[in-house]
Enzyme design. Structure first.
Site, PDB file in Angstrom:
ATOM      1  N   LYS A 118       0.466  -1.035   0.053  1.00 43.60           N
ATOM      2  CA  LYS A 118       0.014   0.033   0.203  1.00 43.60           C
ATOM      3  C   LYS A 118       1.240   1.549  -0.143  1.00 43.60           C
ATOM      4  CE  LYS A 118      -4.040  -1.789   1.921  1.00 43.60           C
ATOM      5  NZ  LYS A 118      -3.645  -3.453   2.253  1.00 43.60           N
TER       6      LYS A 118
ATOM      7  N   ARG B  44      -8.100 -14.252   8.174  1.00 45.62           N
ATOM      8  CA  ARG B  44      -8.030 -15.058   9.164  1.00 45.62           C
ATOM      9  C   ARG B  44      -9.259 -15.640   9.010  1.00 45.62           C
ATOM     10  NH1 ARG B  44      -9.134  -9.112  12.339  1.00 45.62           N
ATOM     11  NH2 ARG B  44      -9.151  -8.420   9.946  1.00 45.62           N
TER      12      ARG B  44
END
Ligand code: S5P
Length: 266
Positions: free
Chosen positions: A92, A232
């Site tokens: 990013k 996750r």
């Protein structure tokens, strides 16, 4: 909605990193990317080894690793060869061209030397692409622009997202697509900007810090995205529960691929 297959798209794509990703997806029948966000190199490599057979791509946040050494990169590259997956460093970038060129090529991590794909926020304007492409293009790398985010209250909407799409269209030699929540309708037949989509989960709708999840079906079939990015949802219970991680990776691979088959048969 695109009904073109990954195989057709791989044949036509001009960027080598995009071609590699599309070919890998088709070969492995997987549009699943796993985001391995853990702090220990041993856990990181163990998870990559377990999920490797089920994914087209492994997404890294290399700066999360507390015990990083260049050996981690050699090991990751060996796993990429062993299991046939593409590497995406989710860096990013968000600075001026000169700074991002240095951050991409240099420092401890030397991202451009090993990540087939990286990403950037469009916030600085086209100069960020000029900076990153000066390093990445000669190496055959590809860039994704963050046109939208999965988080509650994201500012990347409306005119900002439209401007990101314009920036990508004007730089299709290096910009291969977006991190976004939906397919961006192409302006012509030749345009093929990929959409890789985070914020994917089958069991929960979000976390306590503003993350929002949609299902692979919503993302791939209803929103026309190309790759589901799952973190996750796959290893979140416990990074050491190898059998569970394997089962979850298979579950998400199947869900993403079923949604894709349904889309191209539409
Ligand atoms: O909009 C975004 C963009 C990204 S790259 N939302 C995201 O969640 N991500 C990344 O995807 C985030 O940094 C994390 O690495 C991953 C999602 O992880 P999960 O555990 O919530 O599935």
């Amino acid at each position: 909605m695109s009904t073109k297959s990954y195989v057709e798209r791989a044949k036509a794509h001009k960027n080598s990193a995009a071609r590699l990703l599309l070919e890998t997806i088709a070969r492995k029948e997987s549009n699943l990317a796993v985001s391995v966000d853990v702090a220990s190199s041993v856990d990181f490599l163990a998870i990559v080894d377990v999920v490797g057979p089920f994914v087209c791509l492994v997404k890294t946040h290399i700066d999360i690793l507390e015990d990083f050494t260049p050996q981690v990169i050699s090991d990751l590259q060996a796993l990429s060869k062993k299991h046939d997956f593409v590497i995406f460093e989710d860096r990013k970038f968000a600075d001026i061209g000169n700074t991002v060129a240095l951050q991409y090529s240099s420092g401890v991590h030397k991202i451009a030397s090993w990540a087939h794909i990286t990403n950037a926020h469009p916030v600085p304007g086209p100069s960020i692409i000029a900076g990153l492409s000066s390093v990445g293009l000669p190496l055959g790398r590809g860039l994704l622009l963050l046109a939208e985010m999965s988080t509650k209250g994201s500012l990347a909407t409306g005119a900002y997202t439209d401007a990101a799409v314009q920036m990508a269209r004007a730089n299709q030699d290096f910009v291969i697509g977006f991190i976004a929540q939906r397919r961006m309708e192409p302006v012509d037949e030749d345009e093929d900007l990929l959409v890789l989509t985070p914020g994917v989960g089958l069991d929960v709708k979000g976390d306590a810090m503003g993350q929002q999840y949609r299902t692979p079906r919503e993302v791939v079939l209803e929103s026309g995205c190309d790759v589901i990015i799952v973190g996750r949802g796959i290893y979140g219970k416990d990074p050491k529960l190898v059998e569970d991680i394997r089962a979850q990776a298979k579950r998400y691979q199947d869900a993403g691929w079923t949604a894709y088959l349904e889309r191209i048969q539409a």
